[in-house]
Structure formats: C-alpha cells, structure tokens
Design an enzyme around this catalytic site. Structure first.
Site, PDB file in Angstrom:
ATOM      1  N   LYS A  96       0.804  -1.225   0.000  1.00  0.00           N
ATOM      2  CA  LYS A  96       0.000   0.000   0.000  1.00  0.00           C
ATOM      3  C   LYS A  96       0.836   1.274   0.000  1.00  0.00           C
ATOM      4  CE  LYS A  96      -4.436  -1.583   1.641  1.00  0.00           C
ATOM      5  NZ  LYS A  96      -4.262  -2.996   2.047  1.00  0.00           N
ATOM      6  N   GLU A 118      -9.658   6.812   3.436  1.00  0.00           N
ATOM      7  CA  GLU A 118     -10.590   5.892   4.081  1.00  0.00           C
ATOM      8  C   GLU A 118      -9.775   4.685   4.513  1.00  0.00           C
ATOM      9  OE1 GLU A 118     -10.034   5.945   0.837  1.00  0.00           O
ATOM     10  OE2 GLU A 118      -9.518   3.828   0.551  1.00  0.00           O
ATOM     11  N   SER A 389       1.716  -9.852  -1.029  1.00  0.00           N
ATOM     12  CA  SER A 389       1.349  -8.438  -0.856  1.00  0.00           C
ATOM     13  C   SER A 389       1.717  -7.852   0.504  1.00  0.00           C
ATOM     14  CB  SER A 389      -0.145  -8.260  -1.116  1.00  0.00           C
ATOM     15  OG  SER A 389      -0.909  -9.119  -0.287  1.00  0.00           O
TER      16      SER A 389
HETATM   17  C1  LIG Z   1      -5.066  -3.998   1.592  1.00  0.00           C
HETATM   18  C2  LIG Z   1      -4.373  -5.259   1.315  1.00  0.00           C
HETATM   19  C3  LIG Z   1      -4.752  -6.101   0.245  1.00  0.00           C
HETATM   20  C4  LIG Z   1      -5.947  -5.831  -0.623  1.00  0.00           C
HETATM   21  O1  LIG Z   1      -5.921  -4.649  -1.378  1.00  0.00           O
HETATM   22  P1  LIG Z   1      -5.719  -4.666  -2.950  1.00  0.00           P
HETATM   23  O2  LIG Z   1      -6.040  -3.278  -3.362  1.00  0.00           O
HETATM   24  O3  LIG Z   1      -6.659  -5.675  -3.528  1.00  0.00           O
HETATM   25  O4  LIG Z   1      -4.311  -5.034  -3.202  1.00  0.00           O
HETATM   26  C5  LIG Z   1      -4.014  -7.235   0.011  1.00  0.00           C
HETATM   27  N1  LIG Z   1      -2.949  -7.568   0.779  1.00  0.00           N
HETATM   28  C6  LIG Z   1      -2.560  -6.798   1.815  1.00  0.00           C
HETATM   29  C7  LIG Z   1      -1.367  -7.230   2.619  1.00  0.00           C
HETATM   30  C8  LIG Z   1      -3.255  -5.623   2.121  1.00  0.00           C
HETATM   31  O5  LIG Z   1      -2.855  -4.867   3.156  1.00  0.00           O
END
Ligand SMILES: *Cc1c(COP(=O)(O)O)cnc(C)c1O
Length: 427
Positions: A96, A118, A389
């Site tokens: 993010k 948000e 992610s």
């Molecule tokens: C917020 C988040 C997501 C989901 O958000 P996307 O916009 O779909 O990428 C996925 N993995 C993690 C670790 C997150 O913090």
C-alpha cells in the site's frame, strides 16, 4: 537508474475500461477529478517528480523488493517453480505504501495542504498517515466504528503519526461507509484537500493512476525474472484481490502483451465461508454489475441494489467490489478470478510459514494456497510468480484465535503440533 512511470493504455475519454469504471460522482467533484487527471498526467513525465518518487521508493520504502525462489514450497507442491515477489519487505509491511507515497507527493505538487483517506482494517490509513508525516501534510482518516473497535492498535499508530481518525457510524460502520464519508469530506473541502484512495477503485482517474503507481511491482518482476530465468514473463502470476491494487500492480506490465506471450494472470478472491453461503467477498464469482464509490464494477449487491456486507478472514479483502480494470480483464479473458476460502487461506498461511519461515498476511495467503494447487498441475520447468502483498505480523493474534490456541497454552512447547496443516480449523 531513474524511475519512469509506465504508459499502459488509459481508459477511454469517459474513464471506462470496456463497460466498467466511469465517474458516478456529484457534479461538484468533476472539476476536482479533472484537476487531478491533469496534474497526474503532467507529473508522470516530469523528471523532478519522478526522481523524488524514485528516491523515496528506494530509501524510504526499501525498493526494489526481492524476487525470492521458494524452493521448499516448490518441492512440496512438486510441479512448477514458485517465486514470491516480496512486497512484505516494504516499510509498513505491504504494497500500500507504494501508492500512498506517490499520491501524497502528488498532493504536495498540487499545492494541497491536507490529505484524507478511508480505511477498513487500518492498513491504508497507516500508510497514508505515514506518507503525510513524511511530507508534512495534515491527515484525516475516516474509519468505521466497528473497524475502530477491532483495530485499536492501528488507530493508535495513526494517532502517533499525527493523523486524526474520524469515526463513521453510518450504515454497517465499516469500510464502505468510511469511503462514503471520505468522499463527502472531499466534496466539501475540495480546494485544499487531496483524497488518497487506497485501491484501484473509485472514479476516473483513480483506477488508472493507482495502477500506474503499483505497477512498479510488475516492472521490477520483469528484470528480476530475466536475471534468474532468462525471460521476463513467467507462465502464471497469482495475486490476491480486494479492490485489486496489488494484483493490478503485478499484472499490468503483462496484461497488454499479445495473447501468446501473456502469462496466465490469476486473481484470488476471498470466498470466505464459501461463495454458496453468501458469507464471502468474491465480487466476480458472486456479484453483479452495479455502481459503488463512483465507479461501475462487479459488486456484492442484493435484488434491491443494496450492498451485502462482505465477509473474509482477512480484513484487506473485505471490500464489496473489484476495480473496473479487473472487471474488464475478467470479461475479456485477460485474467481469471478464482475463489479461495477462509480455511484454504489459513492453510496457505501455515504452509508458507512452516516451509519457508515467512509469515504472510492473511490476504496474501489466499494467493499462496492457489499457487500451490496450480503448481501441482504444471511442469518443473514452468514458473509461477506469487505477489506476496504483505507480511502477517498483523494477523498473528487472529490466526491464534482461529486455530483455537488456548490463551494459557505453554509457550515453550509449540502449541500447534508438527505438520498439522489444519484443514478443519474453521469447521
Ligand atoms: C489492503 C491489502 C490487500 C488488498 O488490497 P488490494 O487493493 O486488492 O491489493 C491485500 N494484501 C494486503 C497485505 C493488504 O494490506
């Protein structure tokens, strides 16, 4: 090496990818969206903006993130090689920050003194508050009362970083309501305020802009894979999908390749307790087309058009829609979207932790689970890249609860015994 932002196809002049996207917002926001679009297009080719973003991504975020061959996970699956793109190494623990930092830098460039955001679980709020602190911007984060209760540590983090967290008590007091409040704030304070949106959703130009800011994930993957495998494109890419920003980030550089050069692009949606139960957050598998937060997309809504509250084991996937470009990819066959349940994600988390010593975020664990299943159907010379992610530290207490580890469990003897990949934990 200075950063260049990629020039992938932009949506049409109404801000649409196929029939999805657009700008379903109050009239008063149209000039603000136009201003943002113009500023973004100018920044994208401005060497001063790009070199500052490049410096911060390297020195503050810790980029490039490694591309890691998960050998023991590969051996376990017994098929294709599995590489992990380690976004969990980024400062603040997930992808993010790539987007928040770039948007905050754009806010400064546009002369805005105040940013709003948000947040659901608090991840995007913390990343926004971090970027605001770094750049000296006032920051207000909208968060549902229910989420504030569940994520008190992240609320405190945002406060420490100097951000004000505003409690939202409308609707179900969760993310979608917080987003509505943030849009309302923006309508009122549009002259001096920049809205940092957290995923590839919202009115045009957000989905395209957030994609471009996250595409560094896929752009790095190209040269990193060339170095180890001698080719830029793997055979398949797997990423989890909430709104869809980490997935678009790794898909984008490959999505516009000719069909015969394109890897399989697979998004894993949160199927919660099972798509058939209605307790899930799988907008492609279990949703229909509608409008939310200024954009036409697949949504979880009922016969009256009301949003059905989404459910997922992972707060980050708990969004009732999926970004317009993903909807278009799904409709045109560029990418596939598969459901992964809570129990399967929990299994993916334990598997990666046990085999590689990496605790993934519960969100990312959805992708891990599917990648292992997929690898089994592929040959050893084939390659899968999974977008990891985020890291799982934030989820450890929740995982302990789900695995039913007693509070007074001995701390020396492992409370969860050996390979026990517990399939029925949620039954
Ligand atoms: C917020 C988040 C997501 C989901 O958000 P996307 O916009 O779909 O990428 C996925 N993995 C993690 C670790 C997150 O913090």
């Amino acid at each position: 090496m200075t950063l260049t932002l990629p020039h992938y196809p932009m949506p049409d002049d109404r801000g649409r990818f196929g029939r999805f996207g657009g700008r379903y917002v109050p009239e008063t926001l149209i000039p603000a969206l136009d201003e943002l679009d113009t500023a973004y297009r100018a920044a994208k080719t401005d060497p001063a903006f790009l070199s500052e973003l490049d410096r911060l991504l390297r020195e503050f975020v810790n980029r490039p993130s490694p591309l890691y061959l998960a050998q023991r996970l590969t051996d376990h699956a017994g098929g294709a090689k599995i590489y992990l793109k380690r976004e969990d190494f980024n400062y603040t623990g997930a992808h993010k920050i790539n987007n928040c930092l770039a948007q905050a830098l754009l806010a400064v460039r546009m002369g805005k003194k105040r940013v709003i955001a948000e947040t659901g679980a608090g991840q995007h709020g913390v990343a926004s508050a971090t970027a605001a602190a770094l750049l000296g911007l006032e920051c207000v984060v909208y968060m549902g009362a229910e989420d504030i209760r569940r994520q008190s540590l992240n609320v405190f983090r945002m406060n420490l970083l100097g951000a004000e967290v505003r409690e939202v008590t409308s609707g179900t007091s969760t993310l979608k309501d917080a987003t509505n409040e943030a849009i309302r704030d923006w309508v009122t304070n549009v002259r001096d305020t920049f809205y940092i949106l957290g995923s590839v959703v919202g009115p045009h130009p957000y989905p395209a802009m957030v994609r471009d800011f996250q595409a560094i994930i896929g752009e790095e993957t190209k040269w990193q894979l060339r170095a180890v495998e001698g080719r830029e494109a793997p055979d398949a890419i797997v990423a989890c999908v909430g709104g869809g920003s980490n997935a678009i980030g790794i898909f984008a550089p490959y999505a516009y390749l000719p069909k015969d050069q394109r890897p399989r692009l697979i998004g894993t949606e949160a199927a919660g307790e099972g798509v058939e139960t209605g307790r899930h957050a799988a907008s492609v598998a279990g949703g229909r087309v509608g409008v939310l937060h200024g954009s036409m997309m697949y949504l979880m809504n009922d016969d009256e058009g009301q949003i059905v509250p989404p459910h997922s084991i992972s707060a980050g996937l708990d969004y009732p829609g999926i970004g317009p470009e993903h909807c278009h990819y799904s409709e045109t066959g560029v990418a596939e979207y598969v459901p992964v349940t809570d129990a399967q994600a929990l299994e993916g988390l334990q598997l990666l932790t046990r085999l590689e010593g990496i605790i993934p975020a519960l969100e990312s664990a959805h992708a891990i689970y599917h990648a292992v299943e997929l690898a089994r159907t592929m040959r050893p010379e084939q390659v899968i890249v999974v977008n990891l992610s985020g890291r799982g530290d934030k989820d450890v207490a929740e995982v302990a609860r789900l695995l039913d580890v007693p509070k007074d469990a001995p701390t020396v003897t492992p409370a969860i015994q050996k390979p026990a990949i517990q399939k029925e934990v949620l039954a």
